[in-house]
Design a protein around this motif. Sequence first.
Motif, PDB file in Angstrom:
ATOM      1  N   TRP A 144      -9.548  -5.870   8.692  1.00  0.00           N
ATOM      2  CA  TRP A 144      -8.919  -4.568   8.586  1.00  0.00           C
ATOM      3  C   TRP A 144      -8.052  -4.426   7.335  1.00  0.00           C
ATOM      4  O   TRP A 144      -7.984  -3.368   6.743  1.00  0.00           O
ATOM      5  N   GLY A 145      -7.432  -5.465   6.880  1.00  0.00           N
ATOM      6  CA  GLY A 145      -6.569  -5.386   5.701  1.00  0.00           C
ATOM      7  C   GLY A 145      -7.305  -5.483   4.374  1.00  0.00           C
ATOM      8  O   GLY A 145      -6.686  -5.460   3.318  1.00  0.00           O
TER       9      GLY A 145
ATOM     10  N   MET B 295      -9.858  -3.741   1.815  1.00  0.00           N
ATOM     11  CA  MET B 295     -10.355  -2.375   1.555  1.00  0.00           C
ATOM     12  C   MET B 295     -11.877  -2.253   1.621  1.00  0.00           C
ATOM     13  O   MET B 295     -12.399  -1.186   1.887  1.00  0.00           O
TER      14      MET B 295
ATOM     15  N   CYS C  48     -12.881  -3.283   5.937  1.00  0.00           N
ATOM     16  CA  CYS C  48     -12.202  -2.619   7.060  1.00  0.00           C
ATOM     17  C   CYS C  48     -13.117  -1.531   7.631  1.00  0.00           C
ATOM     18  O   CYS C  48     -14.308  -1.492   7.347  1.00  0.00           O
TER      19      CYS C  48
ATOM     20  N   HIS D 179     -13.342  -3.253  -2.645  1.00  0.00           N
ATOM     21  CA  HIS D 179     -11.963  -3.746  -2.637  1.00  0.00           C
ATOM     22  C   HIS D 179     -11.389  -3.755  -4.059  1.00  0.00           C
ATOM     23  O   HIS D 179     -10.253  -3.308  -4.274  1.00  0.00           O
TER      24      HIS D 179
ATOM     25  N   ASP E  16      -3.476   1.747   1.122  1.00  0.00           N
ATOM     26  CA  ASP E  16      -4.606   1.571   2.021  1.00  0.00           C
ATOM     27  C   ASP E  16      -5.524   2.788   1.923  1.00  0.00           C
ATOM     28  O   ASP E  16      -5.328   3.661   1.083  1.00  0.00           O
ATOM     29  N   TRP E  17      -6.527   2.859   2.795  1.00  0.00           N
ATOM     30  CA  TRP E  17      -7.463   3.983   2.729  1.00  0.00           C
ATOM     31  C   TRP E  17      -6.767   5.316   2.916  1.00  0.00           C
ATOM     32  O   TRP E  17      -7.105   6.296   2.260  1.00  0.00           O
TER      33      TRP E  17
ATOM     34  N   GLU F 297     -10.164   5.133   9.727  1.00  0.00           N
ATOM     35  CA  GLU F 297      -9.340   3.951   9.491  1.00  0.00           C
ATOM     36  C   GLU F 297      -8.411   3.677  10.670  1.00  0.00           C
ATOM     37  O   GLU F 297      -8.119   2.534  10.986  1.00  0.00           O
TER      38      GLU F 297
ATOM     39  N   ASN G 281      -7.774  -2.053  14.466  1.00  0.00           N
ATOM     40  CA  ASN G 281      -8.125  -3.270  13.731  1.00  0.00           C
ATOM     41  C   ASN G 281      -8.924  -4.255  14.579  1.00  0.00           C
ATOM     42  O   ASN G 281      -8.935  -5.440  14.297  1.00  0.00           O
TER      43      ASN G 281
END
Length: 156
Positions: A27-28, A30, A33, A51, A60-61, A97, A118
């Motif tokens: 999840w962390g 890019m 996730c 990423h 983040d997104w 997301e 996540n």
Amino acid sequence: MARPNPELIDALRRTARKLTEGAPYQWGHMGGCNCGNLAQELTKLTKDQIHAYAMQRYGDWNEQVQDYCPTSRMPIDVVISEMVNAGLSLEDLKNLEKLSDKQILSRFPLEKRFLKHNQRDDVVVYLRAWADLLEEQLLEMIELPDLHVDRSYTPV
């Protein structure tokens, strides 16, 4: 909500299938996730490419989408543009997301609506429900002509 189309529906289902089959999920990351995995399907870029593009800007997104500019030519904006061109809205990306689209979540029984953004398995059920919803919307848009059958016709 996304613009229903066969290509997007297929990309959502492919993403869910790949995640089920063990595609990298983080999840962390890019590119790995929720949005990153769908972006891989829609753009054919690798998780590492996505990423790297995202790391050229901060956030983040959600923040990337908030700062999105379709004419900037920043690599992450090009990725987002491809996703938008595939039928997604910027709000769809934010919701993906966080697994937070109310219309998608309403398809689940009340006790199953609290998905963890996540968790791979929660992402998979969200993607599948979203694909089903878009497919239903697409089918509703199809109008078949009134097929009048001439019953007086007899073949020779």
